[in-house]
Design an enzyme around this catalytic site. Structure first.
Site, mmCIF file in Angstrom:
data_model
loop_
_atom_site.group_PDB
_atom_site.id
_atom_site.type_symbol
_atom_site.label_atom_id
_atom_site.label_comp_id
_atom_site.label_asym_id
_atom_site.label_seq_id
_atom_site.Cartn_x
_atom_site.Cartn_y
_atom_site.Cartn_z
ATOM 1 N N HIS A 274 7.654 -10.736 -0.341
ATOM 2 C CA HIS A 274 6.495 -9.874 -0.490
ATOM 3 C C HIS A 274 6.606 -8.635 0.368
ATOM 4 C CE1 HIS A 274 1.959 -10.078 -1.271
ATOM 5 N NE2 HIS A 274 2.614 -9.887 -2.368
ATOM 6 N N CYS A 275 7.579 -8.600 1.290
ATOM 7 C CA CYS A 275 7.550 -7.544 2.312
ATOM 8 C C CYS A 275 8.737 -6.594 2.252
ATOM 9 C CB CYS A 275 7.504 -8.185 3.694
ATOM 10 S SG CYS A 275 5.980 -9.087 3.943
ATOM 11 N N ILE A 276 9.939 -7.116 2.515
ATOM 12 C CA ILE A 276 11.078 -6.221 2.752
ATOM 13 C C ILE A 276 11.382 -5.318 1.537
ATOM 14 C CG2 ILE A 276 13.479 -6.090 3.600
ATOM 15 C CD1 ILE A 276 11.555 -7.382 5.606
#
Ligand SMILES: NC(=O)c1ccc[n+]([C@@H]2O[C@H](COP(=O)([O-])OP(=O)(O)OC[C@H]3O[C@@H](n4cnc5c(N)ncnc54)[C@H](O)[C@@H]3O)[C@@H](O)[C@H]2O)c1
Length: 439
Positions: A274-276
């Site tokens: 969900h982030c990088i």
């Protein structure tokens, strides 16, 4: 007593009533940490299945034990509801809703907007609001401040308080969890930062107070951009090493013996989670409004996004060397989660690898002990994990290791497989094998 002093007092003695909007991978662990610290926590989430599970004391997040939820629910320290009207009684609200990217690469602010619109109905004097969702710099001031404060004639830093505190949860990690991972906090005003810091210090071991919400927003983007760019670098290194006939894993391990000035990153089939893959694109999107091109981010994103294609092309060549075509071959993908030992498939490169293999005409199946079923939202395909891993390994013309889950017996896989392409160096410690090729 001023509103600020009164609120800080309630936050410090934990009599403040607090709510968390969004009870997912971020919100639920946060609710438990605050509950265990002695705050009465109300969780609000529109997903009724989650609320029903929590009411029974059941956790649906692997990092949160059901025992912990059940204890808090029974002790009256945690309640969960789909009813946003509970917000009218709250002193402190933390927003932990999703911030995905649209398919066009633009930030999808719809969850923040809908949470904010619900909260806006119940805004009153003496409230502190903290946004935790990862987002582009400026969101807290440009989006939340007008809707939650100005529209209600509430003066920021006097009547109410607003801050940004980026979430740093790393699913599956045991040494650093919500409670002992330092938290950055930046307010719209100095007073906002002080109130929000006083609140979070009641539950989190270290809160690092920065001067503005923008500094806090940007710090999260720096952290994730740093990772994304370094992963892009080692992914390109892997491609260059292949040209040069050098083992990239050996090179990285050798460089990592330097005790200073080097940090180890490893190549792989692409970015996931969900982030990088997503967060740095918030920054590049925002910078476009200044006609500024965030070149490092664009370049790393291009390299990382091409890694699934690179893995498939390496497999194609390897199969060719074995006198086989990918078309019509049975290919088993081992591991589809975006990283080892977790049950999360969001943005996982495995989805692209599977899609590309299918387009090449391969007969693809997958195995993942944590993910029994996958559904590709955009391409519309579904697939179930094979039940008998070793039977599928034996039957496959090629096995592709996409996620290096610890539970796999890689030695047994190598012994049974006709050919293994290992995109994670999961088999590296076992030595060299004629039927194994590594990224
Ligand atoms: N998961 C991670 O590892 C991680 C790490 C760091 C930061 N973040 C960031 O934290 C934020 C939350 O991520 P997550 O992984 O917890 O997402 P998630 O999808 O697991 O959980 C979000 C929850 O919000 C709920 N929700 C949706 N709309 C809502 C609304 N209007 N009001 C209240 N609840 C609503 C959803 O039902 C869901 O339960 C995102 O911005 C993400 O980028 C996530």
């Amino acid at each position: 007593m001023s509103i600020k002093t009164d609120l800080i007092k309630k936050l410090k003695d934990k009599s403040a009533k607090m709510a968390i909007l969004g009870l997912g991978y971020v919100g639920l662990p946060l609710a438990v940490v605050f509950g265990e610290a002695g705050f009465k926590v109300t969780g609000v989430d529109p997903d009724k299945r989650k609320i029903d599970a929590l009411a029974k004391g059941e956790s649906y997040i692997p990092d949160v034990k059901s025992d912990a939820v059940s204890k808090l629910v029974k002790g009256g320290m945690f309640t969960a509801t789909t009813d946003f009207s509970v917000l009218k009684d709250m002193d402190a609200v933390s927003i932990c809703v999703p911030t995905p990217l649209r398919q066009t690469g633009d930030p999808d602010m719809s969850y923040i907007v809908s949470a904010m619109e619900e909260l806006s109905k119940y805004m009153h004097k003496g409230m502190v609001v903290v946004l935790e969702s990862t987002t582009y710099p400026g969101t807290t001031r440009e989006l939340l401040l007008p809707k939650l404060g100005t529209d209600h004639n509430l003066t920021i830093g006097e009547d109410w308080f607003l801050a940004f505190s980026p979430e740093r949860v790393d699913p599956g990690r045991e040494d650093f969890t919500t409670i002992n991972t330092p938290k950055v906090m930046g307010g719209i005003t100095q007073a906002c930062g002080e109130v929000a810091t006083a609140w979070y210090e009641g539950a989190i071991k270290t809160v690092h107070h920065v001067s503005t919400a923008e500094a806090a927003e940007m710090s999260k983007l720096l952290e994730n951009t740093f990772r994304m760019i370094n992963i892009g670098l080692v992914n390109e290194l892997a491609i260059m090493c292949e040209y040069l006939g050098v083992d990239v894993w050996e090179v990285i391990d050798a460089a990592a013996t330097k005790p200073f000035g080097f940090m180890k990153f490893t190549p792989g089939p692409g970015l996931g989670g969900h982030c990088i893959p997503i967060d740095p694109l918030y920054l590049s999107w925002k910078m476009r409004s200044f006609n500024y091109n965030a070149r490092f981010i664009e370049l790393a994103s291009e390299i990382n996004t091409n890694m699934p294609r690179y893995v498939v092309s390496r497999l194609l060549e390897a199969m060719n060397d074995l006198g086989k075509t990918l078309k019509g071959s049975k290919v088993l993908v081992m591991g589809v989660a975006y990283k080892p030992d977790i049950d999360d498939v969001r943005e996982s490169p495995s989805l692209d690898v599977i899609g590309l293999l299918q387009k090449k005409g391969a007969d693809v199946s997958y195995h993942d002990p944590y993910i029994p079923h996958i559904h590709h939202e955009y391409d519309g395909w579904h697939m179930d994990s094979v039940k008998d891993l070793m039977k599928s390994v034996k039957e496959a013309d090629a096995v592709v290791i996409v996620t290096n889950h610890k539970v796999y017996d890689y030695k047994a896989v190598i012994e049974s497989a006709k050919f293994v392409f290992d995109s994670r160096n999961a088999t590296g410690k076992l030595g060299a094998f004629a039927n194994v090729e590594r990224l």
